[in-house]
Write a protein that holds these residues in place. Sequence first.
Motif, short mmCIF file in Angstrom:
data_model
loop_
_atom_site.label_atom_id
_atom_site.label_comp_id
_atom_site.label_asym_id
_atom_site.label_seq_id
_atom_site.Cartn_x
_atom_site.Cartn_y
_atom_site.Cartn_z
N GLY A 27 0.97 -1.06 -0.03
CA GLY A 27 0.12 0.04 0.13
C GLY A 27 0.79 1.18 0.03
N ARG A 28 2.19 1.22 0.34
CA ARG A 28 2.93 2.42 0.54
C ARG A 28 3.64 2.45 -0.92
NH1 ARG A 28 3.06 0.03 5.91
NH2 ARG A 28 4.99 -1.03 5.37
N VAL A 29 3.59 1.57 -1.83
CA VAL A 29 4.34 1.60 -2.85
C VAL A 29 4.22 2.93 -3.81
CG1 VAL A 29 5.01 0.70 -4.99
CG2 VAL A 29 4.82 -1.11 -3.21
N LEU A 30 3.05 3.46 -3.77
CA LEU A 30 2.55 4.51 -4.60
C LEU A 30 2.76 5.94 -3.78
CD1 LEU A 30 -0.84 3.45 -6.05
CD2 LEU A 30 1.38 3.52 -7.08
N GLU A 31 3.36 5.89 -2.60
CA GLU A 31 3.69 6.93 -1.78
C GLU A 31 5.12 7.20 -2.37
OE1 GLU A 31 3.94 5.87 2.34
OE2 GLU A 31 1.75 5.75 2.45
N ARG A 32 5.83 6.41 -2.95
CA ARG A 32 7.14 6.91 -3.70
C ARG A 32 7.15 7.13 -5.23
NH1 ARG A 32 10.92 3.50 -1.12
NH2 ARG A 32 12.46 4.75 -2.22
N ASP A 33 6.00 7.36 -5.70
CA ASP A 33 5.66 7.76 -7.15
C ASP A 33 5.84 9.09 -7.06
OD1 ASP A 33 4.58 8.19 -9.64
OD2 ASP A 33 2.69 8.04 -9.27
N GLY A 34 6.81 9.61 -7.67
CA GLY A 34 7.40 10.99 -7.72
C GLY A 34 6.33 11.74 -9.03
N GLY A 35 5.47 11.09 -9.60
CA GLY A 35 4.52 11.71 -10.55
C GLY A 35 5.00 11.79 -11.95
N PHE A 36 6.28 11.56 -12.17
CA PHE A 36 6.63 11.19 -13.38
C PHE A 36 6.86 9.92 -14.05
CE2 PHE A 36 9.04 14.69 -11.14
CZ PHE A 36 8.53 15.84 -11.90
N GLU A 37 6.35 9.03 -13.32
CA GLU A 37 6.50 7.52 -14.01
C GLU A 37 5.44 7.46 -14.55
OE1 GLU A 37 9.38 7.78 -10.43
OE2 GLU A 37 7.20 8.27 -10.42
N ARG A 38 5.63 6.36 -15.40
CA ARG A 38 4.46 5.96 -16.32
C ARG A 38 4.07 4.52 -16.25
NH1 ARG A 38 3.06 10.23 -16.29
NH2 ARG A 38 3.66 11.80 -17.60
N VAL A 39 5.08 3.81 -15.42
CA VAL A 39 4.93 2.22 -15.40
C VAL A 39 5.32 2.05 -13.87
CG1 VAL A 39 5.89 0.04 -16.09
CG2 VAL A 39 5.65 1.70 -17.77
N LEU A 40 4.55 1.08 -13.26
CA LEU A 40 4.85 0.24 -12.15
C LEU A 40 5.19 -1.06 -12.33
CD1 LEU A 40 4.85 0.07 -8.96
CD2 LEU A 40 2.47 -0.27 -8.97
N MET A 41 6.44 -1.39 -12.05
CA MET A 41 6.91 -2.68 -12.26
C MET A 41 6.75 -3.33 -10.94
SD MET A 41 8.24 -5.11 -14.34
CE MET A 41 8.72 -4.21 -15.72
N LEU A 42 6.48 -4.50 -10.58
CA LEU A 42 6.30 -5.15 -9.41
C LEU A 42 6.99 -6.71 -9.78
CD1 LEU A 42 2.52 -4.92 -8.19
CD2 LEU A 42 4.65 -3.89 -7.05
N ASP A 43 8.04 -6.77 -9.18
CA ASP A 43 8.99 -8.06 -9.25
C ASP A 43 8.63 -8.90 -7.90
OD1 ASP A 43 10.89 -9.83 -9.13
OD2 ASP A 43 12.42 -8.66 -9.78
N LEU A 44 8.15 -10.01 -8.47
CA LEU A 44 7.65 -10.93 -7.15
C LEU A 44 8.46 -12.26 -7.16
CD1 LEU A 44 3.70 -10.78 -7.72
CD2 LEU A 44 5.02 -9.56 -6.31
N HIS A 45 9.65 -12.09 -7.76
CA HIS A 45 10.62 -13.23 -7.60
C HIS A 45 10.81 -13.72 -6.35
CE1 HIS A 45 11.68 -12.27 -11.98
NE2 HIS A 45 11.96 -13.68 -11.95
N GLY A 46 10.86 -12.78 -5.44
CA GLY A 46 11.33 -13.17 -3.68
C GLY A 46 9.90 -13.54 -3.00
N VAL A 47 8.56 -13.53 -3.64
CA VAL A 47 7.59 -13.75 -2.73
C VAL A 47 7.43 -15.35 -2.58
CG1 VAL A 47 5.14 -13.85 -2.66
CG2 VAL A 47 6.25 -11.77 -3.15
#
Length: 134
Positions: A27-47
């Motif tokens: 839920g806190r990932v989007l808090e790190r969005d600087g407003g310039f990003e166009r893509v959110l890449m979630l890497d779940l290799h470690g889940v």
Amino acid sequence: MDVQHRDRTLWAVVGGELDESGGAALGRVLERDGGFERVLMLDLHGVTLMNREGLLHLLDLHHRAECHGLRVLVVGWQAQPQQVMADLAGIPGRHAATGERYTLPGFRRLLEERVHQARDLTATDETAPTGPAG
């Protein structure tokens, strides 16, 4: 969880257990969005483990990211999280390619509906009387 900004992409590397408590970090990932990003890449290799509550956190993040105008890509699906999705979606057998199906909005909606139904059934079972009244 490691979150970085690279080439207009917000990268989030997720590891460990994706459950009710672990999913809260998503839920806190989007808090790190600087407003310039166009893509959110979630890497779940470690889940290593995901339950239905973790899946709901993932689906919620995906929806909120799209509302912010981000294209969401999820990579690195491991066997156990894919099996959780297959079980909830009612897809029989192992290796149901749910990681690939996750990209489809209709499949994500189906998963969300099924997770909520399973949660409602569990809540009903927990409140039902367990024996004869006496």
